[in-house]
Design a protein around this motif. Sequence first.
Motif, PDB file in Angstrom:
ATOM      1  N   PRO A 229       0.808  -1.231   0.000  1.00  0.00           N
ATOM      2  CA  PRO A 229       0.000   0.000   0.000  1.00  0.00           C
ATOM      3  C   PRO A 229       0.837   1.276   0.000  1.00  0.00           C
ATOM      4  O   PRO A 229       0.349   2.337  -0.394  1.00  0.00           O
ATOM      5  CB  PRO A 229      -0.837  -0.125   1.280  1.00  0.00           C
ATOM      6  N   ARG A 230       2.085   1.177   0.412  1.00  0.00           N
ATOM      7  CA  ARG A 230       2.947   2.364   0.405  1.00  0.00           C
ATOM      8  C   ARG A 230       3.148   2.912  -1.007  1.00  0.00           C
ATOM      9  O   ARG A 230       3.406   4.106  -1.189  1.00  0.00           O
ATOM     10  CB  ARG A 230       4.305   2.049   1.046  1.00  0.00           C
ATOM     11  N   LEU A 231       3.053   2.049  -2.007  1.00  0.00           N
ATOM     12  CA  LEU A 231       3.274   2.496  -3.381  1.00  0.00           C
ATOM     13  C   LEU A 231       2.201   3.475  -3.852  1.00  0.00           C
ATOM     14  O   LEU A 231       2.395   4.181  -4.834  1.00  0.00           O
ATOM     15  CB  LEU A 231       3.326   1.301  -4.334  1.00  0.00           C
ATOM     16  N   LYS A 232       1.081   3.526  -3.167  1.00  0.00           N
ATOM     17  CA  LYS A 232       0.009   4.445  -3.571  1.00  0.00           C
ATOM     18  C   LYS A 232       0.304   5.890  -3.180  1.00  0.00           C
ATOM     19  O   LYS A 232      -0.317   6.820  -3.710  1.00  0.00           O
ATOM     20  CB  LYS A 232      -1.323   3.993  -2.964  1.00  0.00           C
ATOM     21  N   ILE A 233       1.260   6.095  -2.259  1.00  0.00           N
ATOM     22  CA  ILE A 233       1.550   7.454  -1.798  1.00  0.00           C
ATOM     23  C   ILE A 233       2.992   7.887  -2.058  1.00  0.00           C
ATOM     24  O   ILE A 233       3.311   9.069  -1.989  1.00  0.00           O
ATOM     25  CB  ILE A 233       1.229   7.615  -0.296  1.00  0.00           C
ATOM     26  N   LEU A 234       3.863   6.946  -2.369  1.00  0.00           N
ATOM     27  CA  LEU A 234       5.254   7.284  -2.647  1.00  0.00           C
ATOM     28  C   LEU A 234       5.399   7.885  -4.040  1.00  0.00           C
ATOM     29  O   LEU A 234       4.599   7.619  -4.933  1.00  0.00           O
ATOM     30  CB  LEU A 234       6.136   6.036  -2.548  1.00  0.00           C
TER      31      LEU A 234
ATOM     32  N   ILE B 231      -1.987   2.568  -9.976  1.00  0.00           N
ATOM     33  CA  ILE B 231      -0.933   3.457  -9.475  1.00  0.00           C
ATOM     34  C   ILE B 231      -0.385   4.221 -10.675  1.00  0.00           C
ATOM     35  O   ILE B 231       0.470   3.723 -11.409  1.00  0.00           O
ATOM     36  CB  ILE B 231       0.174   2.658  -8.750  1.00  0.00           C
ATOM     37  N   ILE B 232      -0.907   5.410 -10.881  1.00  0.00           N
ATOM     38  CA  ILE B 232      -0.571   6.194 -12.067  1.00  0.00           C
ATOM     39  C   ILE B 232      -0.192   7.630 -11.711  1.00  0.00           C
ATOM     40  O   ILE B 232       0.840   8.147 -12.158  1.00  0.00           O
ATOM     41  CB  ILE B 232      -1.758   6.210 -13.064  1.00  0.00           C
ATOM     42  N   ALA B 233      -1.022   8.277 -10.879  1.00  0.00           N
ATOM     43  CA  ALA B 233      -0.859   9.709 -10.613  1.00  0.00           C
ATOM     44  C   ALA B 233       0.466  10.044  -9.944  1.00  0.00           C
ATOM     45  O   ALA B 233       1.020  11.131 -10.153  1.00  0.00           O
ATOM     46  CB  ALA B 233      -2.030  10.210  -9.753  1.00  0.00           C
ATOM     47  N   ASN B 234       0.991   9.127  -9.130  1.00  0.00           N
ATOM     48  CA  ASN B 234       2.233   9.378  -8.399  1.00  0.00           C
ATOM     49  C   ASN B 234       3.447   8.735  -9.066  1.00  0.00           C
ATOM     50  O   ASN B 234       4.495   8.555  -8.448  1.00  0.00           O
ATOM     51  CB  ASN B 234       2.123   8.887  -6.954  1.00  0.00           C
ATOM     52  N   VAL B 235       3.304   8.390 -10.354  1.00  0.00           N
ATOM     53  CA  VAL B 235       4.386   7.733 -11.096  1.00  0.00           C
ATOM     54  C   VAL B 235       5.014   8.711 -12.075  1.00  0.00           C
ATOM     55  O   VAL B 235       4.309   9.420 -12.802  1.00  0.00           O
ATOM     56  CB  VAL B 235       3.864   6.495 -11.847  1.00  0.00           C
ATOM     57  N   ARG B 236       6.327   8.726 -12.096  1.00  0.00           N
ATOM     58  CA  ARG B 236       7.077   9.546 -13.059  1.00  0.00           C
ATOM     59  C   ARG B 236       7.836   8.621 -13.996  1.00  0.00           C
ATOM     60  O   ARG B 236       8.558   7.719 -13.545  1.00  0.00           O
ATOM     61  CB  ARG B 236       8.044  10.478 -12.328  1.00  0.00           C
ATOM     62  N   GLY B 237       7.667   8.823 -15.278  1.00  0.00           N
ATOM     63  CA  GLY B 237       8.340   7.983 -16.253  1.00  0.00           C
ATOM     64  C   GLY B 237       9.711   8.516 -16.640  1.00  0.00           C
ATOM     65  O   GLY B 237       9.905   9.722 -16.773  1.00  0.00           O
ATOM     66  N   PHE B 238      10.642   7.604 -16.817  1.00  0.00           N
ATOM     67  CA  PHE B 238      11.987   7.932 -17.289  1.00  0.00           C
ATOM     68  C   PHE B 238      12.229   7.122 -18.556  1.00  0.00           C
ATOM     69  O   PHE B 238      12.245   5.892 -18.516  1.00  0.00           O
ATOM     70  CB  PHE B 238      13.043   7.576 -16.227  1.00  0.00           C
TER      71      PHE B 238
ATOM     72  N   ALA C 270      17.797  10.046 -10.123  1.00  0.00           N
ATOM     73  CA  ALA C 270      16.613  10.686  -9.550  1.00  0.00           C
ATOM     74  C   ALA C 270      16.361  10.197  -8.128  1.00  0.00           C
ATOM     75  O   ALA C 270      15.925  10.968  -7.266  1.00  0.00           O
ATOM     76  CB  ALA C 270      15.393  10.412 -10.431  1.00  0.00           C
ATOM     77  N   VAL C 271      16.639   8.922  -7.868  1.00  0.00           N
ATOM     78  CA  VAL C 271      16.530   8.405  -6.500  1.00  0.00           C
ATOM     79  C   VAL C 271      17.579   9.064  -5.610  1.00  0.00           C
ATOM     80  O   VAL C 271      17.290   9.482  -4.483  1.00  0.00           O
ATOM     81  CB  VAL C 271      16.677   6.875  -6.471  1.00  0.00           C
ATOM     82  N   GLU C 272      18.799   9.172  -6.104  1.00  0.00           N
ATOM     83  CA  GLU C 272      19.874   9.826  -5.347  1.00  0.00           C
ATOM     84  C   GLU C 272      19.468  11.237  -4.933  1.00  0.00           C
ATOM     85  O   GLU C 272      19.677  11.650  -3.780  1.00  0.00           O
ATOM     86  CB  GLU C 272      21.150   9.915  -6.190  1.00  0.00           C
ATOM     87  N   ARG C 273      18.904  11.991  -5.874  1.00  0.00           N
ATOM     88  CA  ARG C 273      18.557  13.387  -5.626  1.00  0.00           C
ATOM     89  C   ARG C 273      17.309  13.543  -4.772  1.00  0.00           C
ATOM     90  O   ARG C 273      17.036  14.632  -4.264  1.00  0.00           O
ATOM     91  CB  ARG C 273      18.322  14.119  -6.956  1.00  0.00           C
ATOM     92  N   GLY C 274      16.534  12.482  -4.640  1.00  0.00           N
ATOM     93  CA  GLY C 274      15.281  12.582  -3.918  1.00  0.00           C
ATOM     94  C   GLY C 274      14.130  13.044  -4.779  1.00  0.00           C
ATOM     95  O   GLY C 274      13.057  13.378  -4.254  1.00  0.00           O
ATOM     96  N   ASP C 275      14.303  13.052  -6.096  1.00  0.00           N
ATOM     97  CA  ASP C 275      13.210  13.424  -6.993  1.00  0.00           C
ATOM     98  C   ASP C 275      12.085  12.390  -6.928  1.00  0.00           C
ATOM     99  O   ASP C 275      10.919  12.718  -7.140  1.00  0.00           O
ATOM    100  CB  ASP C 275      13.716  13.539  -8.426  1.00  0.00           C
ATOM    101  N   VAL C 276      12.455  11.134  -6.706  1.00  0.00           N
ATOM    102  CA  VAL C 276      11.471  10.075  -6.474  1.00  0.00           C
ATOM    103  C   VAL C 276      11.890   9.308  -5.222  1.00  0.00           C
ATOM    104  O   VAL C 276      13.067   9.303  -4.839  1.00  0.00           O
ATOM    105  CB  VAL C 276      11.362   9.101  -7.680  1.00  0.00           C
ATOM    106  N   ASP C 277      10.922   8.671  -4.586  1.00  0.00           N
ATOM    107  CA  ASP C 277      11.209   7.907  -3.363  1.00  0.00           C
ATOM    108  C   ASP C 277      11.742   6.525  -3.674  1.00  0.00           C
ATOM    109  O   ASP C 277      12.598   5.995  -2.962  1.00  0.00           O
ATOM    110  CB  ASP C 277       9.935   7.778  -2.517  1.00  0.00           C
TER     111      ASP C 277
END
Length: 263
Positions: free
Chosen positions: A120-125, A150-157, A175-182
């Motif tokens: 369930p954490r994937l719905k808010i991360l 799970i779409i709205a909180n997803v960023r595509g690379f 992006a993970v390193e920078r904290g752009d995504v969790d």
Amino acid sequence: MRAAAFLLCALLLGSCGPPRTLTACADPNNLPFSNRAGQGFENKLAAMIAADLHARLGYVWWAQRRGYVRNTLGESKCDFWPGIASNVEMVATTRPYYRSTYMFVSRASANLNGLTLDDPRLKILKIGVQMVGNDASNTPPAHALAERGIIANVRGFMLYGDYRRPNPPAEIVRAVERGDVDVALVWGPLAGFFAAESPVPLRLEPVTPWFSDQQWPMQFDVSVGVQKDNQKLLKQIDRVLARRKSEIRKLLAAYRIPLVEGS
């Protein structure tokens, strides 16, 4: 005298002519797989294959984008591709030399251990996924997340990335390193190699379930590919992979490639 020398040469070497050239298809800007400087593990494997087959190694450099197989092996511009999914039907493939998996990549300090696709954490991360495009050829994690809404909180690379930069597919790990995504869902070799290079401690865990919704596998076998009608080369490379199995395992370990048990 010359005839005797020629005969001796033929007996010892099989031929006094120059060695044949084996040409590998490779991306010049795509670590950990390959680059023009020969620093990728697929470069090392290609060199191993050529050496075992007493051949010079040549390259055809081509960015691994859509049409890669068609423009390289498909047009007979090269002899083999050192890293292709084992089930690709456009080419003939050797025995797999490794099996890897998509990985969850997160910052170690975030304590996001134990993630699964149904967590369930994937719905808010904030989630990063590798994308190919907006069609059915997208990556398995992208499809699996979409199936779960799970779409709205997803960023595509984009898998291809900005080719003006070194190793563009690595942007998702940066992006993970920078904290752009969790957390990001990243193909194993890319995740393992760049996580080890990261100045920020990162956590890696395999994406599970590995066969999501009975249609989106997260694990894949990887082989060497050749043209379908080149069965002779296919068998030669198969023998090299079998003979050099322990060295190949050490090579993959050196590049931090996550391997699936039993591969």
